[in-house]
Motif scaffolding. Structure first.
Motif, PDB file in Angstrom:
ATOM      1  N   ALA A  46       0.835  -1.202   0.000  1.00 43.00           N
ATOM      2  CA  ALA A  46       0.000   0.000   0.000  1.00 43.00           C
ATOM      3  C   ALA A  46       0.867   1.247   0.000  1.00 43.00           C
ATOM      4  O   ALA A  46       0.590   2.213  -0.736  1.00 43.00           O
ATOM      5  CB  ALA A  46      -0.930  -0.015   1.211  1.00 43.00           C
ATOM      6  N   ARG A  47       1.917   1.261   0.802  1.00 41.97           N
ATOM      7  CA  ARG A  47       2.804   2.429   0.842  1.00 41.97           C
ATOM      8  C   ARG A  47       3.533   2.607  -0.488  1.00 41.97           C
ATOM      9  O   ARG A  47       3.702   3.732  -0.972  1.00 41.97           O
ATOM     10  CB  ARG A  47       3.816   2.296   1.977  1.00 41.97           C
ATOM     11  CG  ARG A  47       3.209   2.415   3.368  1.00 41.97           C
ATOM     12  CD  ARG A  47       4.277   2.703   4.398  1.00 41.97           C
ATOM     13  NE  ARG A  47       5.262   1.646   4.492  1.00 41.97           N
ATOM     14  CZ  ARG A  47       5.148   0.584   5.281  1.00 41.97           C
ATOM     15  NH1 ARG A  47       4.066   0.435   6.047  1.00 41.97           N
ATOM     16  NH2 ARG A  47       6.099  -0.333   5.322  1.00 41.97           N
ATOM     17  N   ARG A  49       2.516   1.729  -3.436  1.00 43.03           N
ATOM     18  CA  ARG A  49       1.589   2.220  -4.459  1.00 43.03           C
ATOM     19  C   ARG A  49       1.235   3.683  -4.249  1.00 43.03           C
ATOM     20  O   ARG A  49       1.070   4.446  -5.201  1.00 43.03           O
ATOM     21  CB  ARG A  49       0.315   1.369  -4.459  1.00 43.03           C
ATOM     22  CG  ARG A  49       0.483  -0.017  -5.045  1.00 43.03           C
ATOM     23  CD  ARG A  49      -0.871  -0.647  -5.286  1.00 43.03           C
ATOM     24  NE  ARG A  49      -1.613  -0.803  -4.046  1.00 43.03           N
ATOM     25  CZ  ARG A  49      -1.718  -1.945  -3.376  1.00 43.03           C
ATOM     26  NH1 ARG A  49      -1.103  -3.036  -3.824  1.00 43.03           N
ATOM     27  NH2 ARG A  49      -2.421  -2.019  -2.259  1.00 43.03           N
ATOM     28  N   ASP A  50       1.110   4.084  -2.969  1.00 42.63           N
ATOM     29  CA  ASP A  50       0.654   5.443  -2.671  1.00 42.63           C
ATOM     30  C   ASP A  50       1.749   6.492  -2.856  1.00 42.63           C
ATOM     31  O   ASP A  50       1.494   7.586  -3.362  1.00 42.63           O
ATOM     32  CB  ASP A  50       0.126   5.519  -1.239  1.00 42.63           C
ATOM     33  CG  ASP A  50      -1.173   4.743  -1.053  1.00 42.63           C
ATOM     34  OD1 ASP A  50      -1.799   4.405  -2.075  1.00 42.63           O
ATOM     35  OD2 ASP A  50      -1.541   4.479   0.106  1.00 42.63           O
ATOM     36  N   ARG A  51       2.978   6.147  -2.440  1.00 44.64           N
ATOM     37  CA  ARG A  51       4.021   7.176  -2.468  1.00 44.64           C
ATOM     38  C   ARG A  51       5.423   6.597  -2.611  1.00 44.64           C
ATOM     39  O   ARG A  51       6.412   7.311  -2.410  1.00 44.64           O
ATOM     40  CB  ARG A  51       3.956   8.008  -1.172  1.00 44.64           C
ATOM     41  CG  ARG A  51       4.075   7.176   0.098  1.00 44.64           C
ATOM     42  CD  ARG A  51       3.853   8.020   1.345  1.00 44.64           C
ATOM     43  NE  ARG A  51       3.970   7.274   2.569  1.00 44.64           N
ATOM     44  CZ  ARG A  51       3.008   6.571   3.125  1.00 44.64           C
ATOM     45  NH1 ARG A  51       1.811   6.545   2.555  1.00 44.64           N
ATOM     46  NH2 ARG A  51       3.200   5.909   4.252  1.00 44.64           N
ATOM     47  N   PHE A  55       4.597   3.828  -7.214  1.00 41.85           N
ATOM     48  CA  PHE A  55       3.641   4.912  -7.417  1.00 41.85           C
ATOM     49  C   PHE A  55       3.408   5.210  -8.896  1.00 41.85           C
ATOM     50  O   PHE A  55       2.271   5.340  -9.346  1.00 41.85           O
ATOM     51  CB  PHE A  55       4.122   6.168  -6.687  1.00 41.85           C
ATOM     52  CG  PHE A  55       3.277   7.373  -6.937  1.00 41.85           C
ATOM     53  CD1 PHE A  55       2.017   7.479  -6.374  1.00 41.85           C
ATOM     54  CD2 PHE A  55       3.726   8.408  -7.744  1.00 41.85           C
ATOM     55  CE1 PHE A  55       1.220   8.588  -6.604  1.00 41.85           C
ATOM     56  CE2 PHE A  55       2.939   9.521  -7.983  1.00 41.85           C
ATOM     57  CZ  PHE A  55       1.685   9.608  -7.412  1.00 41.85           C
ATOM     58  N   ARG A  62       3.725  -3.158 -12.298  1.00 40.73           N
ATOM     59  CA  ARG A  62       3.256  -3.457 -10.944  1.00 40.73           C
ATOM     60  C   ARG A  62       2.946  -4.953 -10.806  1.00 40.73           C
ATOM     61  O   ARG A  62       3.297  -5.577  -9.806  1.00 40.73           O
ATOM     62  CB  ARG A  62       2.001  -2.652 -10.624  1.00 40.73           C
ATOM     63  CG  ARG A  62       2.233  -1.183 -10.375  1.00 40.73           C
ATOM     64  CD  ARG A  62       0.963  -0.536  -9.858  1.00 40.73           C
ATOM     65  NE  ARG A  62       1.136   0.886  -9.618  1.00 40.73           N
ATOM     66  CZ  ARG A  62       0.265   1.632  -8.950  1.00 40.73           C
ATOM     67  NH1 ARG A  62      -0.839   1.088  -8.456  1.00 40.73           N
ATOM     68  NH2 ARG A  62       0.484   2.927  -8.758  1.00 40.73           N
ATOM     69  N   THR A 290      -8.030   3.648  11.738  1.00 40.71           N
ATOM     70  CA  THR A 290      -7.630   3.492  10.336  1.00 40.71           C
ATOM     71  C   THR A 290      -8.436   2.399   9.659  1.00 40.71           C
ATOM     72  O   THR A 290      -8.924   2.556   8.536  1.00 40.71           O
ATOM     73  CB  THR A 290      -6.130   3.183  10.246  1.00 40.71           C
ATOM     74  OG1 THR A 290      -5.396   4.251  10.838  1.00 40.71           O
ATOM     75  CG2 THR A 290      -5.702   3.004   8.799  1.00 40.71           C
ATOM     76  N   ARG A 294     -11.212   2.459   6.568  1.00 41.08           N
ATOM     77  CA  ARG A 294     -11.216   1.626   5.372  1.00 41.08           C
ATOM     78  C   ARG A 294     -12.574   0.942   5.207  1.00 41.08           C
ATOM     79  O   ARG A 294     -13.089   0.815   4.096  1.00 41.08           O
ATOM     80  CB  ARG A 294     -10.101   0.577   5.482  1.00 41.08           C
ATOM     81  CG  ARG A 294      -9.769  -0.135   4.182  1.00 41.08           C
ATOM     82  CD  ARG A 294      -8.574  -1.047   4.377  1.00 41.08           C
ATOM     83  NE  ARG A 294      -7.447  -0.316   4.937  1.00 41.08           N
ATOM     84  CZ  ARG A 294      -6.620  -0.800   5.848  1.00 41.08           C
ATOM     85  NH1 ARG A 294      -6.799  -2.022   6.326  1.00 41.08           N
ATOM     86  NH2 ARG A 294      -5.606  -0.087   6.290  1.00 41.08           N
TER      87      ARG A 294
END
Length: 454
Positions: A46-47, A49-51, A55, A62, A290, A294
């Motif tokens: 997740a991290r 992909r996000d930043r 990314f 991917r 968190t 979600r």
């Protein structure tokens, strides 16, 4: 932004995208985070992909990065034995991402049919890019060339089910389930699992639209193909991802229409959605803000509403008791290794002991939230009896007001082999055979249904 001193050098976006280096860099970084820093793969993905490193990767890159990571973790035992054969002095200390580079490079050569020149040359470039690994670039080249030449025969001669299962899990499963069943469990973990969906209505229609098939549980199964968000029906909230086994606990509460039901430890909300769709007045409880966020995002996409409470489910005191409670308890998740191949390298016996203590507290408190005559369904996605059968036996030994409401063999949608003589459900990763390995399997789950005396 200026990178910190000693940070990896920047890559040339145009050239490196053409040669596939960013995907391999992402894979090595993910593996390093999981195996060296012991971070859950879903979190680091997740991290990324996000930043992070994934990314700005194209979808195809991917997918390739994830394929490398999956093969590296599922086949780590075989790969490690091959690498050990060619690392005459072992792995150098303080070598940065060297191990992740070798592991991911060997996974490409041995299990992903990557052309040797691409896998080896780009692994060398990855080593040169890492300040702590760059002095071992010639070692990377030499070892991976030998892997390409001789590694396949070495890997094929090994018992894949045994060597790819860490000793601590293998010994546990042999003790609990026997040698033959343990081999079958481990064999299921080597196969990329299909994608299961719970649909809001008309499973046959969605099976046709998604080129899938309707499951005995009423869900739809399809083979993974691209990003989930781009599949038909996702944006309009026609379905949500949920393994066939994970769909059982909520359904085994029976007819909940109009009843007041609590879903404890509810996030990310698949079982909560089942309860809401079945007409229950549902309260979703989770202690993580968190995770509840979600859940809220998922429910917004699905067009559903639910009351949420951020609270510790071991101590939460609602204003009134419930007709039914679903407790899908935090657990070791060893039943989901086919979907989460990082679990064997993140969990341990100590973790299981701590989780068992938490489950005991959750169960004891959940009973106090039930109305007389109410039902409680307890489940875990674990293959460990301490988190399943033993928990229920201990609860009933402590509290004479609670008894087992046995699940009949015909209840789990014709899956008579899932309902055991104990009156509980126990599924294994090798269950739900649908003709070919890529279409078959389900998560390992334990489910018990209990009733409080009226």
């Amino acid at each position: 932004m200026t990178p910190p001193k000693g940070a990896p050098r920047a890559l040339s976006p145009t050239r490196d995208h053409q040669v596939g280096l960013p995907a391999r860099r992402a894979a090595a970084s993910l593996l390093d985070a999981v195996l060296q820093k012991r971070q859950p793969l879903d979190d680091v993905l997740a991290r990324a992909r996000d930043r992070g490193y994934m990314f700005d990767l194209p979808v195809r890159d991917r997918a390739f990065a994830r394929a490398i990571v999956g093969a590296s973790l599922r086949r780590r035992g075989q790969i490690d034995q091959v690498l050990t054969t060619f690392l005459e002095r072992g792995l150098p200390a303080k070598s940065g991402s060297l191990y992740a580079i070798l592991l991911s490079g060997a996974a490409q050569l041995l299990f992903l049919e990557t052309p040797p020149h691409a896998a080896i040359d780009l692994a060398v470039r990855l080593a040169q890019w890492d300040p702590r690994a760059q002095r071992y670039d010639k070692l990377v080249n030499a070892v991976l060339r030998r892997v390409a030449e001789k590694g396949g025969a070495i890997a094929a001669a090994l018992d894949a089910t045994r060597v790819n299962t860490p000793d601590w899990l293998w010994s546990r499963w042999v003790q609990s389930w026997g040698e033959e069943r343990t081999h079958a469990i481990a064999a299921a973990h080597l196969i990329e699992p299909p994608l299961d969906l719970t649909v809001k209505s008309d499973p046959a229609l969605w099976a046709e639209r998604l080129s899938g098939r309707v499951l005995p549980t009423g869900g739809v199964r399809l083979l993974p193909k691209g990003r989930i968000e781009e599949l038909p029906g996702f944006a309009e909230g026609a379905w949500f991802v949920q393994d066939a086994a994970a769909s059982l606990p909520a359904q085994l509460l029976g007819d909940v229409a109009g009843k007041r039901v609590a879903d404890l430890c509810a996030a990310p909300g698949g079982k909560t959605a089942q309860l809401v769709l079945a007409g229950a007045s549902t309260v979703a409880v989770d202690m993580s803000r968190t995770r509840l966020g979600r859940l809220g995002e998922n429910f917004e996409r699905l067009g559903l509403k639910v009351d949420t409470v951020q609270a510790d489910a071991t101590t939460w005191q609602p204003d009134e008791r419930f007709d039914a409670i679903l407790l899908d308890a935090p657990c070791s998740s060893t039943g989901t290794i086919r979907r989460h191949p990082d679990i064997p390298y993140l969990k341990s016996d100590k973790d299981i002991a701590e989780l068992v203590a938490l489950q005991t507290r959750l169960l004891a408190h959940a009973v106090t939230l039930l109305k007389p005559g109410g039902n409680l369904v307890y489940s875990t996605c674990s293959l460990e009896p301490e988190e399943g059968e033993a928990q229920i036996a201990a609860l009933m030994a402590r509290n004479s007001a609670i008894h087992l409401d046995s699940i009949r063999p015909d209840e789990p949608f014709g899956g008579t082999e899932w309902a055991k003589n104990s009156g509980c459900i126990r599924t294994f990763p090798f269950d739900l055979q649908l003709g070919t390995p890529e279409w078959s399997g389900m998560d390992g789950f334990f489910v018990a249904r209990l009733k409080l005396a009226g």
